[in-house]
Design a protein around this motif. Sequence first.
Motif, PDB file in Angstrom:
ATOM      1  N   UNK A  23     -20.354  30.863  -2.615  1.00 57.30           N
ATOM      2  CA  UNK A  23     -19.539  30.155  -1.635  1.00 57.30           C
ATOM      3  C   UNK A  23     -20.153  30.146  -0.230  1.00 57.30           C
ATOM      4  N   UNK A  24     -21.361  30.625  -0.099  1.00 56.48           N
ATOM      5  CA  UNK A  24     -21.958  30.703   1.240  1.00 56.48           C
ATOM      6  C   UNK A  24     -22.225  29.300   1.810  1.00 56.48           C
ATOM      7  N   UNK A  25     -22.331  29.241   3.110  1.00 60.24           N
ATOM      8  CA  UNK A  25     -22.595  27.991   3.802  1.00 60.24           C
ATOM      9  C   UNK A  25     -24.077  27.654   3.669  1.00 60.24           C
ATOM     10  N   UNK A  26     -24.382  26.553   3.030  1.00 64.04           N
ATOM     11  CA  UNK A  26     -25.764  26.145   2.837  1.00 64.04           C
ATOM     12  C   UNK A  26     -26.268  25.220   3.943  1.00 64.04           C
ATOM     13  N   UNK A  27     -25.371  24.883   4.872  1.00 62.49           N
ATOM     14  CA  UNK A  27     -25.714  23.969   5.956  1.00 62.49           C
ATOM     15  C   UNK A  27     -26.314  22.672   5.423  1.00 62.49           C
ATOM     16  N   UNK A  28     -25.743  22.174   4.341  1.00 60.91           N
ATOM     17  CA  UNK A  28     -26.220  20.929   3.746  1.00 60.91           C
ATOM     18  C   UNK A  28     -25.797  19.749   4.618  1.00 60.91           C
ATOM     19  N   UNK A  29     -26.683  18.794   4.743  1.00 62.93           N
ATOM     20  CA  UNK A  29     -26.399  17.605   5.535  1.00 62.93           C
ATOM     21  C   UNK A  29     -25.786  16.548   4.626  1.00 62.93           C
ATOM     22  N   UNK A  30     -24.635  16.062   4.999  1.00 66.29           N
ATOM     23  CA  UNK A  30     -23.965  15.047   4.182  1.00 66.29           C
ATOM     24  C   UNK A  30     -23.997  13.677   4.864  1.00 66.29           C
ATOM     25  N   UNK A  31     -24.959  13.479   5.754  1.00 64.41           N
ATOM     26  CA  UNK A  31     -25.043  12.220   6.490  1.00 64.41           C
ATOM     27  C   UNK A  31     -25.215  11.025   5.557  1.00 64.41           C
ATOM     28  N   UNK A  32     -26.043  11.167   4.539  1.00 66.15           N
ATOM     29  CA  UNK A  32     -26.259  10.057   3.601  1.00 66.15           C
ATOM     30  C   UNK A  32     -24.957   9.696   2.880  1.00 66.15           C
ATOM     31  N   UNK A  33     -24.202  10.691   2.485  1.00 68.60           N
ATOM     32  CA  UNK A  33     -22.916  10.463   1.842  1.00 68.60           C
ATOM     33  C   UNK A  33     -21.956   9.749   2.791  1.00 68.60           C
ATOM     34  N   UNK A  34     -21.966  10.150   4.044  1.00 69.83           N
ATOM     35  CA  UNK A  34     -21.127   9.480   5.048  1.00 69.83           C
ATOM     36  C   UNK A  34     -21.526   8.012   5.209  1.00 69.83           C
ATOM     37  N   UNK A  35     -22.829   7.768   5.262  1.00 67.79           N
ATOM     38  CA  UNK A  35     -23.322   6.399   5.438  1.00 67.79           C
ATOM     39  C   UNK A  35     -22.952   5.515   4.250  1.00 67.79           C
ATOM     40  N   UNK A  36     -23.116   6.046   3.056  1.00 64.07           N
ATOM     41  CA  UNK A  36     -22.895   5.251   1.848  1.00 64.07           C
ATOM     42  C   UNK A  36     -21.417   5.057   1.502  1.00 64.07           C
ATOM     43  N   UNK A  37     -20.597   6.064   1.788  1.00 64.05           N
ATOM     44  CA  UNK A  37     -19.204   6.001   1.342  1.00 64.05           C
ATOM     45  C   UNK A  37     -18.168   6.084   2.448  1.00 64.05           C
ATOM     46  N   UNK A  38     -18.579   6.548   3.612  1.00 68.13           N
ATOM     47  CA  UNK A  38     -17.624   6.748   4.698  1.00 68.13           C
ATOM     48  C   UNK A  38     -16.861   8.056   4.578  1.00 68.13           C
ATOM     49  N   UNK A  39     -17.239   8.896   3.617  1.00 66.82           N
ATOM     50  CA  UNK A  39     -16.562  10.170   3.393  1.00 66.82           C
ATOM     51  C   UNK A  39     -16.768  11.117   4.561  1.00 66.82           C
ATOM     52  N   UNK A  40     -15.731  11.855   4.916  1.00 65.52           N
ATOM     53  CA  UNK A  40     -15.799  12.887   5.945  1.00 65.52           C
ATOM     54  C   UNK A  40     -15.206  14.166   5.371  1.00 65.52           C
ATOM     55  N   UNK A  41     -15.897  15.291   5.498  1.00 63.70           N
ATOM     56  CA  UNK A  41     -15.314  16.542   5.013  1.00 63.70           C
ATOM     57  C   UNK A  41     -14.113  16.931   5.864  1.00 63.70           C
ATOM     58  N   UNK A  42     -13.166  17.588   5.236  1.00 63.06           N
ATOM     59  CA  UNK A  42     -11.997  18.073   5.974  1.00 63.06           C
ATOM     60  C   UNK A  42     -12.445  19.142   6.968  1.00 63.06           C
ATOM     61  N   UNK A  43     -11.860  19.173   8.148  1.00 69.89           N
ATOM     62  CA  UNK A  43     -12.225  20.214   9.121  1.00 69.89           C
ATOM     63  C   UNK A  43     -11.982  21.601   8.541  1.00 69.89           C
ATOM     64  N   UNK A  44     -12.952  22.487   8.689  1.00 76.30           N
ATOM     65  CA  UNK A  44     -12.812  23.855   8.223  1.00 76.30           C
ATOM     66  C   UNK A  44     -12.900  24.017   6.716  1.00 76.30           C
ATOM     67  N   UNK A  45     -13.429  23.020   6.016  1.00 70.74           N
ATOM     68  CA  UNK A  45     -13.477  23.059   4.557  1.00 70.74           C
ATOM     69  C   UNK A  45     -14.240  24.278   4.041  1.00 70.74           C
ATOM     70  N   UNK A  46     -15.413  24.551   4.584  1.00 68.64           N
ATOM     71  CA  UNK A  46     -16.211  25.678   4.103  1.00 68.64           C
ATOM     72  C   UNK A  46     -15.499  27.010   4.313  1.00 68.64           C
ATOM     73  N   UNK A  47     -14.828  27.156   5.456  1.00 66.88           N
ATOM     74  CA  UNK A  47     -14.102  28.389   5.726  1.00 66.88           C
ATOM     75  C   UNK A  47     -12.955  28.570   4.728  1.00 66.88           C
ATOM     76  N   UNK A  48     -12.239  27.483   4.445  1.00 69.68           N
ATOM     77  CA  UNK A  48     -11.126  27.571   3.489  1.00 69.68           C
ATOM     78  C   UNK A  48     -11.631  27.884   2.084  1.00 69.68           C
ATOM     79  N   UNK A  49     -12.732  27.271   1.679  1.00 72.71           N
ATOM     80  CA  UNK A  49     -13.292  27.548   0.358  1.00 72.71           C
ATOM     81  C   UNK A  49     -13.746  28.996   0.244  1.00 72.71           C
ATOM     82  N   UNK A  50     -14.392  29.488   1.279  1.00 71.87           N
ATOM     83  CA  UNK A  50     -14.846  30.876   1.276  1.00 71.87           C
ATOM     84  C   UNK A  50     -13.690  31.846   1.207  1.00 71.87           C
TER      85      UNK A  50
END
Length: 71
Positions: A23-50
């Motif tokens: 569950x560690x933060x991999x600091x993955x960049x999701x810019x391509x996903x945002x560009x292609x789909x318009x998806x935005x992660x929920x604020x604090x998603x990684x903290x909640x998952x952890x």
Amino acid sequence: AKAAKKLLGRGPSLNRRRLLSVYRNLNADCERLRQDTGWQPAPGLLQRLGAAGERQVIEEEAAITQMTVAD
């Protein structure tokens, strides 16, 4: 994982440290996903998952302890 390993005699060798590393933060960049789909992660998603992962590990360890005590 511990319960399955105990019951079946085989299974993954996971301890709390290894599980939390999943569950560690991999600091993955999701810019391509945002560009292609318009998806935005929920604020604090990684903290909640952890936090959810840590709670689950604690609950599972308690359940395994109870199973061990019952045996």
